[in-house]
Enzyme design. Sequence first.
Site, PDB file in Angstrom:
ATOM      1  N   GLU A   1      27.379 104.482  80.418  1.00  0.00           N
ATOM      2  CA  GLU A   1      27.650 103.554  79.323  1.00  0.00           C
ATOM      3  C   GLU A   1      26.359 103.056  78.680  1.00  0.00           C
ATOM      4  OE1 GLU A   1      30.023 100.011  80.398  1.00  0.00           O
ATOM      5  OE2 GLU A   1      31.612 100.917  79.192  1.00  0.00           O
TER       6      GLU A   1
ATOM      7  N   HIS B   1      31.971 120.533 100.987  1.00  0.00           N
ATOM      8  CA  HIS B   1      33.159 121.367 101.092  1.00  0.00           C
ATOM      9  C   HIS B   1      33.972 121.339  99.807  1.00  0.00           C
ATOM     10  CE1 HIS B   1      32.350 121.705 105.409  1.00  0.00           C
ATOM     11  NE2 HIS B   1      31.906 120.482 105.270  1.00  0.00           N
TER      12      HIS B   1
ATOM     13  N   LYS C   1      39.979 100.489  71.424  1.00  0.00           N
ATOM     14  CA  LYS C   1      40.608  99.170  71.556  1.00  0.00           C
ATOM     15  C   LYS C   1      41.447  98.842  70.329  1.00  0.00           C
ATOM     16  CE  LYS C   1      37.060  97.230  74.602  1.00  0.00           C
ATOM     17  NZ  LYS C   1      35.956  96.267  74.750  1.00  0.00           N
TER      18      LYS C   1
END
Lengths: 436, 436
Positions: A289, A310, A424
Amino acid sequence: MTLPFAVDSSACLEPTLGPDGLPRAAFEEDLAALAATSGRLAKARADGSLPILQLPDRRDDLEAARDLVASLSENCSEIVILGTGGSSLGGQTINALADQGFGPPKGRPKLHFFDNVDPHTFDIFLERTDRSRLGVVAISKSGTTAETLCQTAILLDALRETVDEARLAGHVAVITEPKASPLKALAERFRLPCLDHDPKVGGRFSALSVVGAVPALMAGLDVAALREGAGAVLDAALAAGQPDPEGPAGGAAIAVGLSRLRGVSQSVIMPYVDRLAFFGLWYRQLWAESLGKQGRGTTPIRAMGTVDQHSQVQLYLGGPKDKHYTLLRLATAGTGGRVEPELADDPSLDYLAGRTMGDLLEAEARATGEALIRNGRPTRWFLLDRLDEAVLGGLMMHFELETIYAADLFGVDPFDQPAVEEGKVLTREYLRAGPA
Amino acid sequence: MTLPFAVDSSACLEPTLGPDGLPRAAFEEDLAALAATSGRLAKARADGSLPILQLPDRRDDLEAARDLVASLSENCSEIVILGTGGSSLGGQTINALADQGFGPPKGRPKLHFFDNVDPHTFDIFLERTDRSRLGVVAISKSGTTAETLCQTAILLDALRETVDEARLAGHVAVITEPKASPLKALAERFRLPCLDHDPKVGGRFSALSVVGAVPALMAGLDVAALREGAGAVLDAALAAGQPDPEGPAGGAAIAVGLSRLRGVSQSVIMPYVDRLAFFGLWYRQLWAESLGKQGRGTTPIRAMGTVDQHSQVQLYLGGPKDKHYTLLRLATAGTGGRVEPELADDPSLDYLAGRTMGDLLEAEARATGEALIRNGRPTRWFLLDRLDEAVLGGLMMHFELETIYAADLFGVDPFDQPAVEEGKVLTREYLRAGPA
């Protein structure tokens, strides 16, 4: 205080790694340029213009935090920390020192960090929880975060069914900026205790503030030690002269240099320590960010050792050379349970018989780092003698500074996040319009 | 059975996304080429040469699994599943349908998936656990995985202190290949119940086998439904003719095409569903380990909605155009708690008042997808009407096939992992030599 860990970046540079490494001249040029950044940060620390740099020295905010924690912990055996992104990841990271998922330290409330708005999760939690002993801390810097307001309203409503409205203040608290906001209004209406979120401390840089201190105190952790560790790293980083090549400026110069000169677009952080799993996620927000803007930045990736040997290490060793690696290794040799030789009575298990789990963990970390280096993958070590509040605080400050230095080299502002506004606005539009 | 979800990839292609998308001609060329892969897979399904394609139709393995689960569940209230990578992630993914971290369904044992060898975690767990009611399932395909052997030896030893050796078989079970191995030898020595791991089913493709079925049955889930969902996706994918552009072959053609023609090196999977958090990690292994070889492959990234809107989306929207996105959205509108209008009594909260948490979650997912698309980021939707065993099984089969198709386009073998051997050899060397 001496620095709480050692760093070794030599295998990110050409002399050690070979042609996939960063040329030393390029590294030193960027490192020298960052002396100016150190000077600017030292000035900002002295004049108070960048409050995240004051956090290590503050203690004045802890009394109010302790009072709030004492009151909630008395009334509540489970406490939900509401908030998302920087309002949650710092607290989760610190709390992981005390709670590995098997319950809180004795006599402490169980903490739940709800950073999502999945109705299924909430419904199940509420079904199974004794609301008369439920606590809530709602954290939102702006006081306008849609997810946190939605969570808070629903939990307040659920609590009101059980707890008398006059007693809600013993169950619910808020951390937000002092200015007027919907969250602040809820706090005032129900007379909830409220701690100030410093308006000049961005969420992703708030772990060392009350935002991280409240969960830390609930878990019985030493916040002063956390801040002292951070202070030791800050002092060293801002010391006059050319920045330390193994300090935050050096890390920034390597990450940005590898991105420019070697096509390294991804930065993998891989702790070999379960308690640092959330630390990796906290770093992932900080780096993404702060730097991901104007088409710049690199992708932070949280891996875990040995688990991701793994899962991801085949790609790391055999895939494109587009990543650099930071491995965090804790001194664990000789610790943990031992493999009884009679249970490893097989010639192929000679390497394991009589060894401890900590021996294995350290050997795996060393082996994976060595394999990465042999395959031309730039690899940096963080070596921790122990893991406690001071070490964690130091790690947090290291990576906050590394991110700020990297922003200077990328030419971006580490403290804004301009791109998230569009989503938003659309969210509000869709909700106003009703279901699709 | 109809397909348990819908896919929409249009915003990965040029016509919809604009110049950052994959040209339709390139997409269709790769898709046409994959008809041969479908034919080869259909043949392998029919002749049994690729046993992962038989798993959806198998039921013969479930009786033994049910017996083992019944015995352990009777003796144990907490069961530790030991294993790492593909021996753990499938089980964790399936178990997440039943347990969101607030405990197992009523009357079921609590499952712990230990896929790491951190001695601190093990020590705390053992301190806090009633060993007389503790169960263990050790899973290792080869029976030689160092971490799993170390874990198993230490837990066997801890159990022996409490449980009579003759009764260990009621507490500990093993899933491994039939051939001789150190794990198999431990099972034989203590006469532990042992289920066969099919030697031709690789760990990362084993979720639909007994490896996933045992934890699923412990959690009370419907394994037949899981396999039916997988079978529906497999049937559709292998139907004769050009592969479905929205099926697994289409997904592979998009991922590989974007990597070749648009510099897309990272593939983000982002469920807006808490119960799919482990699914994202399962996919991350599948994609990385199957494709990351010979310098090829792309980096799979697990993100979570809405959480990572507050952590990664700034980078996704504002950073380099080097990723494509798969968003998984569940129909949640109208579900979950409601924001009481009197608790959102603020003009700026008109969009939230009276809405449910599920409304918000769906709106956030739609908004983030739309913002990605508007910013030229290739974005694919998975739309789920519901989430249950059949849907999860279908998703698993979709991504297993997508990975196999992508391997054909990258020109790599999806079933090997040649690079991880070097680290294993070094680990053994370091352990034999003792601490550094």
